[in-house]
Design a protein around this motif. Structure first.
Motif, PDB file in Angstrom:
ATOM      1  N   ARG A  59     -32.913 -39.423  -9.962  1.00 62.29           N
ATOM      2  CA  ARG A  59     -34.344 -39.682  -9.987  1.00 62.29           C
ATOM      3  C   ARG A  59     -34.931 -39.369 -11.361  1.00 62.29           C
ATOM      4  O   ARG A  59     -35.803 -40.083 -11.848  1.00 62.29           O
ATOM      5  N   PHE A  60     -34.458 -38.276 -11.992  1.00 56.93           N
ATOM      6  CA  PHE A  60     -34.968 -37.928 -13.314  1.00 56.93           C
ATOM      7  C   PHE A  60     -34.723 -39.064 -14.300  1.00 56.93           C
ATOM      8  O   PHE A  60     -35.627 -39.469 -15.032  1.00 56.93           O
ATOM      9  N   VAL A  61     -33.507 -39.582 -14.347  1.00 58.86           N
ATOM     10  CA  VAL A  61     -33.187 -40.651 -15.299  1.00 58.86           C
ATOM     11  C   VAL A  61     -33.991 -41.913 -14.975  1.00 58.86           C
ATOM     12  O   VAL A  61     -34.526 -42.573 -15.873  1.00 58.86           O
ATOM     13  N   ALA A  62     -34.094 -42.243 -13.688  1.00 59.89           N
ATOM     14  CA  ALA A  62     -34.851 -43.436 -13.288  1.00 59.89           C
ATOM     15  C   ALA A  62     -36.289 -43.340 -13.760  1.00 59.89           C
ATOM     16  O   ALA A  62     -36.862 -44.309 -14.278  1.00 59.89           O
ATOM     17  N   ASP A  63     -36.904 -42.174 -13.616  1.00 57.47           N
ATOM     18  CA  ASP A  63     -38.295 -41.994 -13.989  1.00 57.47           C
ATOM     19  C   ASP A  63     -38.446 -41.882 -15.500  1.00 57.47           C
ATOM     20  O   ASP A  63     -39.368 -42.465 -16.080  1.00 57.47           O
ATOM     21  N   PHE A  64     -37.538 -41.153 -16.156  1.00 59.84           N
ATOM     22  CA  PHE A  64     -37.667 -40.954 -17.595  1.00 59.84           C
ATOM     23  C   PHE A  64     -37.470 -42.250 -18.372  1.00 59.84           C
ATOM     24  O   PHE A  64     -38.096 -42.456 -19.417  1.00 59.84           O
ATOM     25  N   MET A  65     -36.621 -43.140 -17.871  1.00 61.24           N
ATOM     26  CA  MET A  65     -36.331 -44.387 -18.587  1.00 61.24           C
ATOM     27  C   MET A  65     -37.396 -45.455 -18.366  1.00 61.24           C
ATOM     28  O   MET A  65     -37.199 -46.617 -18.678  1.00 61.24           O
ATOM     29  N   GLY A 119     -37.356 -41.802   1.588  1.00 61.86           N
ATOM     30  CA  GLY A 119     -37.192 -42.042   3.015  1.00 61.86           C
ATOM     31  C   GLY A 119     -35.816 -41.626   3.504  1.00 61.86           C
ATOM     32  O   GLY A 119     -35.146 -40.809   2.871  1.00 61.86           O
ATOM     33  N   ARG A 120     -35.392 -42.211   4.620  1.00 57.42           N
ATOM     34  CA  ARG A 120     -34.067 -41.933   5.187  1.00 57.42           C
ATOM     35  C   ARG A 120     -33.339 -43.237   5.468  1.00 57.42           C
ATOM     36  O   ARG A 120     -33.946 -44.251   5.828  1.00 57.42           O
ATOM     37  N   SER A 145     -29.299 -39.956   6.241  1.00 56.54           N
ATOM     38  CA  SER A 145     -29.379 -39.122   5.038  1.00 56.54           C
ATOM     39  C   SER A 145     -30.616 -39.482   4.212  1.00 56.54           C
ATOM     40  O   SER A 145     -31.114 -40.598   4.255  1.00 56.54           O
ATOM     41  N   GLN A 146     -31.100 -38.505   3.443  1.00 60.46           N
ATOM     42  CA  GLN A 146     -32.249 -38.730   2.580  1.00 60.46           C
ATOM     43  C   GLN A 146     -31.855 -39.575   1.376  1.00 60.46           C
ATOM     44  O   GLN A 146     -30.742 -39.481   0.863  1.00 60.46           O
ATOM     45  N   ALA A 147     -32.784 -40.394   0.929  1.00 55.43           N
ATOM     46  CA  ALA A 147     -32.553 -41.247  -0.236  1.00 55.43           C
ATOM     47  C   ALA A 147     -33.901 -41.750  -0.731  1.00 55.43           C
ATOM     48  O   ALA A 147     -34.942 -41.530  -0.104  1.00 55.43           O
ATOM     49  N   ALA A 148     -33.873 -42.395  -1.874  1.00 59.43           N
ATOM     50  CA  ALA A 148     -35.085 -43.001  -2.415  1.00 59.43           C
ATOM     51  C   ALA A 148     -34.738 -44.376  -2.967  1.00 59.43           C
ATOM     52  O   ALA A 148     -33.603 -44.629  -3.388  1.00 59.43           O
ATOM     53  N   ILE A 149     -35.718 -45.250  -2.947  1.00 57.32           N
ATOM     54  CA  ILE A 149     -35.606 -46.536  -3.634  1.00 57.32           C
ATOM     55  C   ILE A 149     -36.541 -46.483  -4.835  1.00 57.32           C
ATOM     56  O   ILE A 149     -37.730 -46.183  -4.692  1.00 57.32           O
ATOM     57  N   ALA A 150     -35.990 -46.724  -6.022  1.00 57.74           N
ATOM     58  CA  ALA A 150     -36.795 -46.827  -7.237  1.00 57.74           C
ATOM     59  C   ALA A 150     -36.909 -48.303  -7.595  1.00 57.74           C
ATOM     60  O   ALA A 150     -35.900 -49.007  -7.679  1.00 57.74           O
ATOM     61  N   ALA A 199     -31.396 -56.606  -5.089  1.00 58.45           N
ATOM     62  CA  ALA A 199     -30.540 -56.314  -6.241  1.00 58.45           C
ATOM     63  C   ALA A 199     -31.295 -55.576  -7.338  1.00 58.45           C
ATOM     64  O   ALA A 199     -30.682 -54.903  -8.173  1.00 58.45           O
ATOM     65  N   ARG A 200     -32.628 -55.669  -7.351  1.00 57.48           N
ATOM     66  CA  ARG A 200     -33.416 -54.998  -8.385  1.00 57.48           C
ATOM     67  C   ARG A 200     -34.043 -53.702  -7.887  1.00 57.48           C
ATOM     68  O   ARG A 200     -34.858 -53.103  -8.573  1.00 57.48           O
ATOM     69  N   ALA A 201     -33.652 -53.290  -6.685  1.00 62.08           N
ATOM     70  CA  ALA A 201     -34.083 -51.992  -6.159  1.00 62.08           C
ATOM     71  C   ALA A 201     -32.950 -50.992  -6.372  1.00 62.08           C
ATOM     72  O   ALA A 201     -31.795 -51.277  -6.064  1.00 62.08           O
ATOM     73  N   ILE A 202     -33.275 -49.837  -6.900  1.00 62.57           N
ATOM     74  CA  ILE A 202     -32.270 -48.827  -7.239  1.00 62.57           C
ATOM     75  C   ILE A 202     -32.253 -47.779  -6.134  1.00 62.57           C
ATOM     76  O   ILE A 202     -33.246 -47.076  -5.917  1.00 62.57           O
ATOM     77  N   LEU A 203     -31.134 -47.672  -5.413  1.00 62.21           N
ATOM     78  CA  LEU A 203     -31.018 -46.688  -4.343  1.00 62.21           C
ATOM     79  C   LEU A 203     -30.452 -45.391  -4.902  1.00 62.21           C
ATOM     80  O   LEU A 203     -29.387 -45.378  -5.521  1.00 62.21           O
TER      81      LEU A 203
END
Length: 342
Positions: free
Chosen positions: A210-216, A224-225, A255-260, A330-334
């Motif tokens: 998440r840090f890299v996704a947000d920082f870039m 979500g789950r 399991s917990q996860a996020a989509i960026a 394909a453009r959503a980062i899990l």
């Protein structure tokens, strides 16, 4: 610093990238010989340089501060380090001429620094770094003092020059766009730890956390789950009854996860039927950005940003307009796992 292990290939430009205080400048200064590491080793050309002072490592260094001597001409500024190394005057003169030609300032050799623009002064500093014919070029926020237009011009010039010389380069920057423009590979750091190393495309499109996704770059982060995975598509249950899709190898249900989702990966529709790739919402504001338009949309999972091409819009959407945001899986980062601690 914790376990920083980097390998810069011959002729490669690698950017150390991260927020202030993450350790990137400390790493560069250890390579330069300005800080002695408490452990580990620094190898250049396969040989350890620990214990060698900075002036014996044959490194070129370029910093945000030009550090030019105001009372010396351009040529004398470039020649100063050679004089300190007691290089013969004839050879030093040849090297200075070559270095100034490389940065296209050979016609300015007799000028004083005060007679030069900021970009020209930075090129003099670059010539001074190159005149040693260094094994490695070290750059520490080299264009931070320049305005945006000049900074972008200098980035292009530096990239072309380094490529032409085949010069191994290690650069420090906190500017994501600068790193993507200049570097062959990026090393993203946070709190003294390497978070990810890879090409710009890898780090931007497939961030490891998440840090890299947000920082870039701005990323819409949706927590979500996992509801299930099938045929390379993961479904994520979010608050408000939304279920969204992203491409990813199988991950455990529940399991917990996020989509960026990057703002540029979202398109804006007047409305759309519910689907795993659409998010209903209402336009909150549209901000003019030249060729682009930043549209903030209020949704059941919070405020999201869509970055749109103005040419594709008849007119900017008005605040309060119902809409839907759409993307392709394909453009959503899990990003598996719970949110990272601050």
């Amino acid at each position: 610093m914790r376990g920083v292990d980097l390998d810069v290939q011959p002729g490669e430009m690698l950017a150390l990238l991260g927020p202030s205080g993450c350790g990137k400048t400390t790493t560069l200064r250890m390579v330069a010989g300005l800080i002695e590491p408490s452990g580990g080793d620094v190898l250049i050309g396969g040989a350890s340089v620990l214990g060698l002072p900075a002036h014996r490592r044959n490194l070129g260094m370029l910093f945000q501060s030009y550090g030019l001597f105001p009372h010396l001409t351009v040529a004398r500024n470039v020649a100063f380090g050679l004089e300190m190394r007691r290089i013969r005057k004839s050879e030093a003169a040849t090297r200075v001429t070559e270095a100034l030609k490389l940065v296209r300032l050979d016609a300015f050799a007799d000028r004083m620094p005060a007679q030069l623009s900021g970009g020209q002064q930075q090129r003099v500093a670059l010539a001074r770094a190159l005149v040693y014919r260094p094994r490695v070029l070290l750059l520490d926020e080299p264009f931070g003092a320049l305005d945006r237009k000049l900074r972008e011009e200098m980035q292009v010039e530096l990239r072309l020059l380094v490529r032409r010389l085949g010069l191994t380069t290690l650069m420090v920057t906190h500017d994501q766009e600068e790193a993507l423009t200049l570097a062959d590979r990026l090393a993203v750091m946070e709190r003294g730890v390497l978070m990810q190393v890879g090409t710009g495309t890898e780090v931007y499109d497939r961030p490891a956390s998440r840090f890299v996704a947000d920082f870039m770059g701005v990323a819409n982060m949706l927590e979500g789950r996992i509801a299930g995975c099938a045929e390379g598509i993961a479904l994520l249950d979010l608050p408000g009854g939304l279920r969204l899709a992203a491409t990813h190898p199988p991950i455990a249900t529940g399991s917990q996860a996020a989509i960026a989702i990057r703002p540029e990966a979202l398109s804006l529709l007047p409305s759309a039927e519910a689907s795993p790739t659409t998010i209903p919402g209402t336009v909150e504001q549209a901000i003019f950005k030249g060729q682009g338009l930043d549209v903030w949309v209020g949704t059941p999972v919070g405020r999201l940003l869509a970055r749109l091409d103005r040419a594709a819009l008849a007119e900017p959407p008005a605040p309060g307009t119902p809409c839907a945001l759409r993307y392709t899986p394909a453009r959503a980062i899990l990003l598996p796992g719970p949110p990272e601690s601050p």
